[in-house]
Design a protein around this motif. Structure first.
Motif, PDB file in Angstrom:
ATOM      1  N   THR A 146     -28.069 -21.360  16.085  1.00 32.38           N
ATOM      2  CA  THR A 146     -27.303 -22.591  16.072  1.00 32.38           C
ATOM      3  C   THR A 146     -25.929 -22.309  16.669  1.00 32.38           C
ATOM      4  O   THR A 146     -25.361 -21.260  16.378  1.00 32.38           O
ATOM      5  N   GLY A 147     -25.421 -23.236  17.453  1.00 34.13           N
ATOM      6  CA  GLY A 147     -24.059 -23.064  17.952  1.00 34.13           C
ATOM      7  C   GLY A 147     -23.932 -23.451  19.404  1.00 34.13           C
ATOM      8  O   GLY A 147     -24.903 -23.892  20.019  1.00 34.13           O
ATOM      9  N   ASN A 148     -22.754 -23.295  19.958  1.00 35.45           N
ATOM     10  CA  ASN A 148     -22.543 -23.567  21.373  1.00 35.45           C
ATOM     11  C   ASN A 148     -23.307 -22.532  22.201  1.00 35.45           C
ATOM     12  O   ASN A 148     -23.210 -21.335  21.946  1.00 35.45           O
ATOM     13  N   PRO A 149     -24.061 -22.976  23.206  1.00 33.50           N
ATOM     14  CA  PRO A 149     -24.887 -22.029  23.977  1.00 33.50           C
ATOM     15  C   PRO A 149     -24.080 -20.902  24.622  1.00 33.50           C
ATOM     16  O   PRO A 149     -24.570 -19.774  24.715  1.00 33.50           O
ATOM     17  N   ARG A 150     -22.847 -21.206  25.054  1.00 32.31           N
ATOM     18  CA  ARG A 150     -22.041 -20.130  25.662  1.00 32.31           C
ATOM     19  C   ARG A 150     -21.719 -19.049  24.635  1.00 32.31           C
ATOM     20  O   ARG A 150     -21.771 -17.850  24.949  1.00 32.31           O
ATOM     21  N   ASP A 151     -21.412 -19.494  23.404  1.00 32.13           N
ATOM     22  CA  ASP A 151     -21.154 -18.510  22.353  1.00 32.13           C
ATOM     23  C   ASP A 151     -22.422 -17.726  22.050  1.00 32.13           C
ATOM     24  O   ASP A 151     -22.367 -16.513  21.825  1.00 32.13           O
ATOM     25  N   ASP A 169     -22.239 -29.270  23.550  1.00 34.08           N
ATOM     26  CA  ASP A 169     -21.166 -28.875  22.646  1.00 34.08           C
ATOM     27  C   ASP A 169     -21.734 -27.994  21.552  1.00 34.08           C
ATOM     28  O   ASP A 169     -21.092 -27.078  21.061  1.00 34.08           O
ATOM     29  N   ASN A 170     -22.941 -28.332  21.149  1.00 32.82           N
ATOM     30  CA  ASN A 170     -23.563 -27.651  20.027  1.00 32.82           C
ATOM     31  C   ASN A 170     -25.061 -27.637  20.299  1.00 32.82           C
ATOM     32  O   ASN A 170     -25.563 -28.450  21.074  1.00 32.82           O
ATOM     33  N   SER A 171     -25.787 -26.732  19.682  1.00 35.42           N
ATOM     34  CA  SER A 171     -27.212 -26.684  19.972  1.00 35.42           C
ATOM     35  C   SER A 171     -27.966 -26.007  18.839  1.00 35.42           C
ATOM     36  O   SER A 171     -27.376 -25.321  17.993  1.00 35.42           O
ATOM     37  N   ILE A 172     -29.263 -26.247  18.834  1.00 38.06           N
ATOM     38  CA  ILE A 172     -30.160 -25.442  18.000  1.00 38.06           C
ATOM     39  C   ILE A 172     -31.241 -24.889  18.913  1.00 38.06           C
ATOM     40  O   ILE A 172     -31.556 -25.474  19.953  1.00 38.06           O
TER      41      ILE A 172
END
Lengths: 271, 392
Positions: free
Chosen positions: A232-237, A217-220
């Motif tokens: 930082t953020g969703n990997p797809r974004d 959902d979220n990542s660093i």
């Protein structure tokens, strides 16, 4: 131990200005991020960038050189030992190799934390342990020792043990390492169902692209060179929008990088 | 470029290709130094002398070094390292190196080796060979090791305290299994060693005593020697080799497999769960093993006395009973108890300190035995002195 002001209601785990070091060698410095309740949060980055070390800091296995880790606004390292133990009891972890206790059978492995932290009668503890093993698809293997199982089964048994005390937060260290694509996919599905059915908050350390896109959902994104979070953020974004060449190179397996710059060595034919 | 039949690939050469390696140096007027290689350049072939090439690179420095290998029959990493040596030498003298005429495989491997520049900031220097630095590092290690020991003893005492007040956290089945491993399983080796020690003591003493016709005092010598000293000492040495090393290897392997981390991450104390049952197993089993070793030693002495020195069994028993008193047994058993704690401490400490590799587990086991034996001998000297002063 004061509540951190800039953590919203939703931040379940918060890391503030965390610097990690082995003796004098700094691995990452001034990390800041927050994990919301009920999300799957992925820590990604190349090998050796400090992903697993970050996990050890979140689990209280290694003390930060600087900075703090908060669980529901309570600082892990500034709390007294009894409170730290209470915080950690809400967490479960699946280590990279499974880390099952090799001198015990699977059912004993899962039952041990229950026996240590609850007052349930032995019969009920065993029933719960069998249920957890059944949930990860290991019904019938209760009396096996870890060494008698394949790597994928050991990981699933490790997950059953991590879930023994119904933790709010589950940590996964490289869950798909050493698994074939199909087993890795099944483990990803299991992680998704843990979030959806149990409402668990899940932190996954991985560099496996297929997993990252399937579950996060979220990542660093940790970078070894600059020793900090570079995205930082969703990997797809991130894949769609990130302008950082290191992030794009990682998420596209280097295609983007080579495509843009062409052959990167002009000195061909020379030593 | 050579044709494929010239064996330009690494690995097995064509059957006929076992040519001796050679190198050919030519210098032309325009300042080019052409070096061409031929024959079999692999590990295992006797390489030609490269000094002419070095000399040509040094005197009247050429501008370009052209490397070529038109008649190379086979090559492997050894050829590459030789080439890299020449290229580095040339570049350090400001000579341009042209590798375009080398086989394609050689070219791309050379490029690969140079693709990632050497990292200079890895923070790891080659070891400082100065002895002063070595002494300094060793003393630092000694201080750190002593601190680790103190911390370990402190934690272990707290955990043992919680057992005394009835809050044991370990599984009873683990304790029983450990007691079996440390105690019952050690009986055969303890029997053999202490019987032989009794035999040896008897022989050593008997030869002297016989000169005075005092062979019957063999019983005194063996009886006192086994109960006060050798029973506990030999048992402790055996147990340190069996159980101390095993503890270090078990805990060390658990550390390597992250099993220790799994305990800590769950908030289960490794001292309560792993160290305490091991210490308890040794504390309970050592005195029993010592008692058994004392009896076996006395039996060994009796065998020698009866078989070689004309002493009857009843004489030997009477003399033993006359001289060996309860306090001698108690001294031996007390020593056994102390040694048990020391062996357990050394084994568990080294196991918990273990690094994360297979060789670290081996080192931990070795170090556990060495540490226990040092502890045992030092403690034995101190205790013997104390009991002697107390006239016990």
């Amino acid at each position: 131990m004061q509540p951190n002001p800039d953590l919203g209601e939703t931040a379940y785990i918060a890391v503030r200005d965390l610097t990690m070091a082995f003796a004098d060698r700094v691995i990452q410095r001034d990390l800041n991020f927050a994990v919301r309740r009920g999300e799957i949060f992925v820590v990604m980055g190349g090998s050796g960038c400090g992903k697993s070390t970050l996990l050890r800091h979140l689990l209280g296995l290694q003390q930060p050189a600087k900075g703090a880790v908060f669980y529901a606004a309570r600082s892990l390292w500034e709390s007294p030992p009894s409170e730290r133990a209470a915080i950690l009891r809400k967490t479960g972890v699946l280590f990279q190799s499974g880390a099952l206790w090799s001198s015990m059978t699977l059912v004993e492995n899962v039952a041990l934390p229950l026996g240590q932290f609850t007052d349930l009668p032995p019969g009920e503890i065993e029933a719960i342990a069998r249920l957890k093993l059944a949930l990860v698809g290991l019904a019938g293997f209760e009396e096996y020792y870890p060494a008698e199982l394949s790597g994928g089964m050991q990981k699933r048994a490790g997950l059953a043990r991590a879930m023994a005390l119904d933790p709010d937060i589950l940590f996964f260290d490289e869950p798909s390492a050493g698994l074939d694509p199909l087993s890795a996919k099944r483990l990803d599905d299991l992680i998704l169902s843990l979030r959806d059915n149990l409402g668990a908050t899940i932190v996954v350390v991985t560099h496996e692209l297929a997993s990252i896109f399937a579950i996060a959902d979220n990542s660093i994104f940790l970078d070894a060179e600059s020793q900090t979070i570079i995205a930082t953020g969703n990997p797809r974004d991130l894949l769609a929008d990130s302008t950082d060449v290191r992030v794009r190179e990682f998420l596209t397996r280097g295609r983007h990088y080579r495509g843009d710059r062409g052959p990167d060595r002009a000195d061909e034919g020379r030593v | 470029m050579a044709s494929p039949n010239d064996g330009q690939q690494p690995g097995f050469p064509a059957e006929s290709a076992a040519h001796a390696p050679f190198v050919d140096v030519r210098r032309d007027a325009s300042g080019r130094l052409a070096v061409s290689f031929g024959g079999d350049w692999r590990i295992g072939s006797a390489l030609p002398d490269l000094t002419p090439v070095h000399a040509a690179l040094s005197d009247k420095t050429p501008q370009i070094l052209v490397l070529a290998a038109p008649r190379l029959s086979a090559w492997d990493s050894r050829f590459l390292t030789q080439l890299m040596g020449l290229a580095d030498l040339a570049e350090s003298r400001g000579i341009t190196v042209d590798t375009a005429q080398l086989p394609r495989g050689v070219c791309s491997l050379l490029q690969l080796a140079h693709a990632v520049p050497e990292r200079m900031d890895t923070g790891r220097e080659p070891d400082d060979p100065s002895w002063l630095a070595a002494v300094g590092r060793w003393s630092q290690w000694l201080v750190q090791d002593f601190r680790d020991l103190l911390a370990f003893v402190g934690e272990a005492t707290l955990s043992m305290g919680s057992v005394v007040v009835g809050k044991a956290r370990f599984r009873r089945v683990d304790l029983l299994r450990l007691m079996q491993d440390c105690g019952a399983m050690a009986l055969p080796i303890v029997s053999l060693i202490s019987l032989l020690v009794g035999l040896i003591l008897a022989f050593v003493g008997a030869v002297q005593l016989q000169m005075f016709g005092a062979q019957v005092y063999i019983a005194d010598l063996v009886g006192l020697g086994m109960t006060r000293e050798m029973g506990a000492l030999m048992t402790a040495v055996i147990v340190s080799g069996r159980s101390g090393a095993a503890f270090a290897a078990q805990l060390g392997t658990m550390n390597v497999n992250q099993e220790i981390d799994a305990f800590k991450a769950m908030g289960i104390s490794t001292f309560d769960f792993l160290v305490v049952p091991r210490l308890l197993a040794l504390i309970s089993m050592m005195p029993i093993l010592c008692l058994y070793a004392m009896l076996m030693g006395i039996i060994g002495g009796a065998i020698v006395a009866v078989a070689f020195f004309d002493i009857s069994v009843s004489e030997y028993i009477t003399e033993t009973l006359r001289v060996v008193q309860m306090r001698h047994f108690l001294i031996g058993l007390f020593k056994g108890l102390v040694f048990g704690v020391l062996v357990g401490t050394a084994g568990c400490l080294r196991g918990m300190q273990c690094g994360r590799s297979a060789s670290a587990v081996g080192d931990a086991a070795t170090s556990a035995v060495v540490t226990s034996i040092v502890f045992i001998v030092v403690a034995d000297s101190v205790l013997t002195l104390v009991f002697n002063r107390l006239r016990l």
